[in-house]
Design an enzyme around this catalytic site. Structure first.
Site, PDB file in Angstrom:
ATOM      1  N   TYR A   1       1.101  -1.432 -12.087  1.00 56.90           N
ATOM      2  CA  TYR A   1      -0.296  -1.419 -12.529  1.00 56.90           C
ATOM      3  C   TYR A   1      -0.424  -0.781 -13.907  1.00 56.90           C
ATOM      4  O   TYR A   1      -1.370  -0.059 -14.194  1.00 56.90           O
ATOM      5  CB  TYR A   1      -1.181  -0.705 -11.502  1.00 56.90           C
ATOM      6  CG  TYR A   1      -1.079  -1.349 -10.139  1.00 56.90           C
ATOM      7  CD1 TYR A   1      -1.556  -2.633  -9.941  1.00 56.90           C
ATOM      8  CD2 TYR A   1      -0.479  -0.695  -9.066  1.00 56.90           C
ATOM      9  CE1 TYR A   1      -1.440  -3.256  -8.710  1.00 56.90           C
ATOM     10  CE2 TYR A   1      -0.358  -1.310  -7.829  1.00 56.90           C
ATOM     11  CZ  TYR A   1      -0.841  -2.589  -7.662  1.00 56.90           C
ATOM     12  OH  TYR A   1      -0.723  -3.205  -6.449  1.00 56.90           O
TER      13      TYR A   1
ATOM     14  N   GLY B   1       0.762  -1.244   0.000  1.00 57.10           N
ATOM     15  CA  GLY B   1       0.000   0.000   0.000  1.00 57.10           C
ATOM     16  C   GLY B   1       0.784   1.280   0.000  1.00 57.10           C
ATOM     17  O   GLY B   1       0.212   2.353  -0.239  1.00 57.10           O
TER      18      GLY B   1
ATOM     19  N   TYR C   1      -8.867   5.542 -13.152  1.00 58.28           N
ATOM     20  CA  TYR C   1      -8.869   6.238 -11.844  1.00 58.28           C
ATOM     21  C   TYR C   1      -8.665   7.739 -11.979  1.00 58.28           C
ATOM     22  O   TYR C   1      -8.427   8.411 -10.986  1.00 58.28           O
ATOM     23  CB  TYR C   1      -7.727   5.726 -10.957  1.00 58.28           C
ATOM     24  CG  TYR C   1      -7.549   4.237 -10.897  1.00 58.28           C
ATOM     25  CD1 TYR C   1      -8.473   3.424 -10.236  1.00 58.28           C
ATOM     26  CD2 TYR C   1      -6.439   3.632 -11.468  1.00 58.28           C
ATOM     27  CE1 TYR C   1      -8.285   2.059 -10.166  1.00 58.28           C
ATOM     28  CE2 TYR C   1      -6.248   2.262 -11.401  1.00 58.28           C
ATOM     29  CZ  TYR C   1      -7.180   1.480 -10.748  1.00 58.28           C
ATOM     30  OH  TYR C   1      -6.971   0.127 -10.674  1.00 58.28           O
TER      31      TYR C   1
ATOM     32  N   CYS D   1     -10.886   4.359 -29.989  1.00 55.52           N
ATOM     33  CA  CYS D   1     -12.134   5.056 -30.281  1.00 55.52           C
ATOM     34  C   CYS D   1     -12.976   5.237 -29.025  1.00 55.52           C
ATOM     35  O   CYS D   1     -14.051   4.622 -28.895  1.00 55.52           O
ATOM     36  CB  CYS D   1     -12.903   4.288 -31.347  1.00 55.52           C
ATOM     37  SG  CYS D   1     -11.845   3.905 -32.729  1.00 55.52           S
ATOM     38  N   GLU D   2     -12.496   6.009 -28.097  1.00 59.24           N
ATOM     39  CA  GLU D   2     -13.201   6.313 -26.850  1.00 59.24           C
ATOM     40  C   GLU D   2     -12.698   7.667 -26.379  1.00 59.24           C
ATOM     41  O   GLU D   2     -11.486   7.900 -26.379  1.00 59.24           O
ATOM     42  CB  GLU D   2     -12.821   5.322 -25.730  1.00 59.24           C
ATOM     43  CG  GLU D   2     -13.102   3.897 -26.011  1.00 59.24           C
ATOM     44  CD  GLU D   2     -14.173   3.317 -25.101  1.00 59.24           C
ATOM     45  OE1 GLU D   2     -14.793   4.072 -24.315  1.00 59.24           O
ATOM     46  OE2 GLU D   2     -14.370   2.115 -25.201  1.00 59.24           O
TER      47      GLU D   2
ATOM     48  N   GLU E   1       3.738  -6.824   1.889  1.00 64.85           N
ATOM     49  CA  GLU E   1       3.371  -7.209   0.512  1.00 64.85           C
ATOM     50  C   GLU E   1       3.380  -5.980  -0.399  1.00 64.85           C
ATOM     51  O   GLU E   1       2.356  -5.632  -0.990  1.00 64.85           O
ATOM     52  CB  GLU E   1       1.950  -7.797   0.493  1.00 64.85           C
ATOM     53  CG  GLU E   1       1.745  -9.027   1.337  1.00 64.85           C
ATOM     54  CD  GLU E   1       0.263  -9.388   1.503  1.00 64.85           C
ATOM     55  OE1 GLU E   1      -0.629  -8.646   0.995  1.00 64.85           O
ATOM     56  OE2 GLU E   1      -0.007 -10.400   2.149  1.00 64.85           O
ATOM     57  N   PRO E   2       4.504  -5.304  -0.534  1.00 61.98           N
ATOM     58  CA  PRO E   2       4.490  -4.099  -1.364  1.00 61.98           C
ATOM     59  C   PRO E   2       4.435  -4.430  -2.855  1.00 61.98           C
ATOM     60  O   PRO E   2       5.020  -5.411  -3.301  1.00 61.98           O
ATOM     61  CB  PRO E   2       5.833  -3.430  -1.023  1.00 61.98           C
ATOM     62  CG  PRO E   2       6.717  -4.543  -0.574  1.00 61.98           C
ATOM     63  CD  PRO E   2       5.831  -5.598   0.039  1.00 61.98           C
ATOM     64  N   GLY E   3       3.716  -3.638  -3.589  1.00 68.36           N
ATOM     65  CA  GLY E   3       3.660  -3.775  -5.038  1.00 68.36           C
ATOM     66  C   GLY E   3       4.182  -2.495  -5.670  1.00 68.36           C
ATOM     67  O   GLY E   3       5.336  -2.397  -6.080  1.00 68.36           O
ATOM     68  N   ARG E   4       3.324  -1.483  -5.663  1.00 68.25           N
ATOM     69  CA  ARG E   4       3.641  -0.216  -6.329  1.00 68.25           C
ATOM     70  C   ARG E   4       4.988   0.381  -5.886  1.00 68.25           C
ATOM     71  O   ARG E   4       5.757   0.857  -6.716  1.00 68.25           O
ATOM     72  CB  ARG E   4       2.521   0.793  -6.009  1.00 68.25           C
ATOM     73  CG  ARG E   4       2.615   2.081  -6.804  1.00 68.25           C
ATOM     74  CD  ARG E   4       1.622   3.139  -6.271  1.00 68.25           C
ATOM     75  NE  ARG E   4       0.331   2.607  -5.943  1.00 68.25           N
ATOM     76  CZ  ARG E   4      -0.741   2.648  -6.743  1.00 68.25           C
ATOM     77  NH1 ARG E   4      -0.661   3.224  -7.913  1.00 68.25           N
ATOM     78  NH2 ARG E   4      -1.882   2.129  -6.345  1.00 68.25           N
TER      79      ARG E   4
HETATM   80  N1  LLP Z   1      -1.591  -7.020  -0.912  1.00 72.64           N
HETATM   81  C1  LLP Z   1      -2.870  -7.124  -1.300  1.00 72.64           C
HETATM   82  C2  LLP Z   1      -3.730  -8.126  -0.667  1.00 72.64           C
HETATM   83  C3  LLP Z   1      -3.363  -6.267  -2.307  1.00 72.64           C
HETATM   84  O1  LLP Z   1      -4.630  -6.368  -2.684  1.00 72.64           O
HETATM   85  C4  LLP Z   1      -2.510  -5.322  -2.918  1.00 72.64           C
HETATM   86  C5  LLP Z   1      -2.999  -4.432  -3.975  1.00 72.64           C
HETATM   87  C6  LLP Z   1      -1.169  -5.269  -2.478  1.00 72.64           C
HETATM   88  C7  LLP Z   1      -0.749  -6.122  -1.467  1.00 72.64           C
HETATM   89  C8  LLP Z   1      -0.174  -4.317  -3.065  1.00 72.64           C
HETATM   90  O2  LLP Z   1      -0.524  -2.977  -2.864  1.00 72.64           O
HETATM   91  P1  LLP Z   1       0.472  -1.815  -3.328  1.00 72.64           P
HETATM   92  O3  LLP Z   1       1.723  -1.940  -2.478  1.00 72.64           O
HETATM   93  O4  LLP Z   1       0.790  -2.026  -4.747  1.00 72.64           O
HETATM   94  O5  LLP Z   1      -0.266  -0.574  -3.087  1.00 72.64           O
HETATM   95  N2  LLP Z   1      -4.669  -0.884  -9.887  1.00 72.64           N
HETATM   96  C9  LLP Z   1      -4.583   0.106  -8.825  1.00 72.64           C
HETATM   97  C10 LLP Z   1      -4.010  -0.468  -7.555  1.00 72.64           C
HETATM   98  C11 LLP Z   1      -4.746  -1.707  -7.043  1.00 72.64           C
HETATM   99  C12 LLP Z   1      -4.152  -2.307  -5.804  1.00 72.64           C
HETATM  100  C13 LLP Z   1      -4.754  -3.643  -5.503  1.00 72.64           C
HETATM  101  N3  LLP Z   1      -4.209  -4.362  -4.378  1.00 72.64           N
HETATM  102  C14 LLP Z   1      -3.789   1.296  -9.343  1.00 72.64           C
HETATM  103  O6  LLP Z   1      -3.378   1.282 -10.500  1.00 72.64           O
HETATM  104  O7  LLP Z   1      -3.607   2.283  -8.632  1.00 72.64           O
END
Ligand code: LLP
Length: 424
Positions: free
Chosen positions: A378, A244, A324, A350-351, A281-284
């Protein structure tokens, strides 16, 4: 000009560079639309978490939904990272990248029986279970296979992460996790079911969070719960605080991963939980700032109300602005001396929703390359084939080396597996 995000993406004189490679040259060499990632940037982002957790029992599980390209997974795996998956498809990607399933946690509200079976057979580390119904099904599936599923309950701590409603997940009204009030009963149920072994607790309160406050609130609630659950005789081994953490797209000022983690660890220690295995659990925050989307300017279309800069990347390549209204910085890959004009940067789809940025000052001509910054997360992973557009190619850069890590999709790739009706 200083750019937000990664120190590895910057101008050298008038040329945009990603590490030691000119972005415009990469555009020429590999074609556009093209995603380009900085390996140093990805590893640097991971290292910030690892530094803060040094000396602790811990595991960072990269939320691979942010960018699931095999070479990205491989890069993180080589640096000692685990993975958070949300589908059977993501599990297959992890395995295809040569990564051990024992480094994987399996999240998601809607796991199918087939996905559970495959994950149990592969030997994932843990299932992050999101409902009481899922517990029952997982118990049955594991028992049938004569396996034990290690489980953590995803608890919904009911805190407001203060982020976009589509990416806020820790509030009562969200579909995610087990309600905080139900958690103890759920743990008792889990402990009584065959085929399950309780190992942890987890939460994830949202995405693009730019404050430490909501994390500390969620942490306190999780620690309260751990104390209750352990008092009921069910040991909790690990605490997974989800992902997050936000990144800088424009002028956001999120805490650094190091600062956030240190703050959380201080609270964990103060409350006497310092011995516990800690997971994130970092993603972004691992991939977001390390990627750019490179696109060629096709046409400039001046108008009475708006000027349009039509580029060869579109909402199918990068859905975040359309979905978003996300603001992502767009820059020219080679700076021109002319004064900039304000453009809506749009794609060929075409949108009217097909835009990448609105009212952006740019000095560009047809044939120039532009780059959308902070497009590592993402972005490619949300790309589609709308308008029968093949998905972009991807390149990983390290120093002055660039590797093609995904071929551009060709038209034939797009209708492979489709069937015409019998001729009459
Ligand atoms: N863990 C769980 C259970 C999650 O659902 C998510 C993201 C993460 C970890 C990783 O979160 P992060 O560190 O990336 O914030 N498509 C959207 C973001 C959707 C996030 C979904 N869950 C965007 O483009 O902003």
């Amino acid at each position: 000009m200083t750019l937000p995000g990664s120190p590895h993406i910057a101008y050298r004189d008038d040329d945009l560079f990603i590490e030691g490679c000119s972005v415009a040259e990469l555009g020429q060499r590999f074609g556009t639309p093209l995603y380009v990632y900085s390996r140093a940037s990805l590893l640097g982002a991971l290292a910030a978490y690892q530094r803060a957790l040094k000396g602790r029992d811990h595991l960072i599980c990269y939320a691979m939904k942010a960018n699931s390209t095999l070479a990205v997974l491989q890069t993180f795996a080589q640096a000692g990272c685990g993975f958070d998956i949300v589908s059977g498809g993501e599990l297959e990607r992890v395995l295809a990248a040569g990564i051990e399933a024992s480094l994987v946690v399996f999240s998601g509200v809607g796991k199918t029986r087939a996905e559970m079976r495959r994950a149990l057979e592969a030997g994932v580390m843990c299932f992050n279970v999101e409902s009481e119904a899922e517990l029952e099904v997982l118990s049955r599936v594991a028992s049938e296979l004569h396996k034990t599923a290690r489980v953590s309950l995803r608890v919904n701590p009911d805190v407001d992460a203060g982020t976009h409603p589509y990416i806020s997940t820790g509030l009562k009204g969200n579909k995610f996790g087990v309600a905080h009030e139900r958690a103890l009963a759920c743990y008792q149920r889990a402990a009584s079911l065959p085929g399950l072994q309780v190992v942890g607790i987890d939460c994830h309160i949202g995405s693009q969070i730019t404050d430490t406050g909501p994390y500390l609130d969620a942490l306190d609630r999780m620690l309260d719960l751990i104390e209750q659950v352990e008092a009921a005789g069910i040991p909790i081994h690990h605490l997974d605080l989800g992902g997050g953490l936000g990144i800088t797209y424009t002028d956001e000022t999120p805490p650094s991963a190091e600062l956030l983690v240190k703050g959380l660890l201080a609270r964990i220690d103060a409350r006497g939980h310092g011995h516990r295995k800690i997971m994130f659990e970092p993603g972004r925050s691992l991939v977001g700032n390390g990627g750019v989307l490179v696109s060629e300017v096709l046409y400039l279309k001046p108008g009475a109300e708006k000027n349009f800069c039509i580029v060869d990347a579109a909402m199918n390549d990068l859905m975040r602005p359309a979905m978003y209204e996300a603001w992502m910085k767009i820059v020219a890959c080679q700076l021109r001396p002319e004064a900039p004009t304000n453009f809506d940067v749009v794609g060929p789809i075409c949108e009217s929703g097909d835009w990448l940025g609105r009212d952006r000052p740019l000095a560009v001509q047809a044939g120039d390359f532009v780059a959308v910054l902070s497009a590592g997360a993402y972005s490619m992973s949300m790309a589609s084939n709308y308008n029968t557009r093949g998905r972009a190619a991807e390149v990983m850069v390290s120093g002055d080396q660039a590797w093609l890590i995904r071929d551009r999709e060709e038209a034939a790739d797009l209708f492979r597996g489709e069937h015409l009706l019998p001729r009459r």
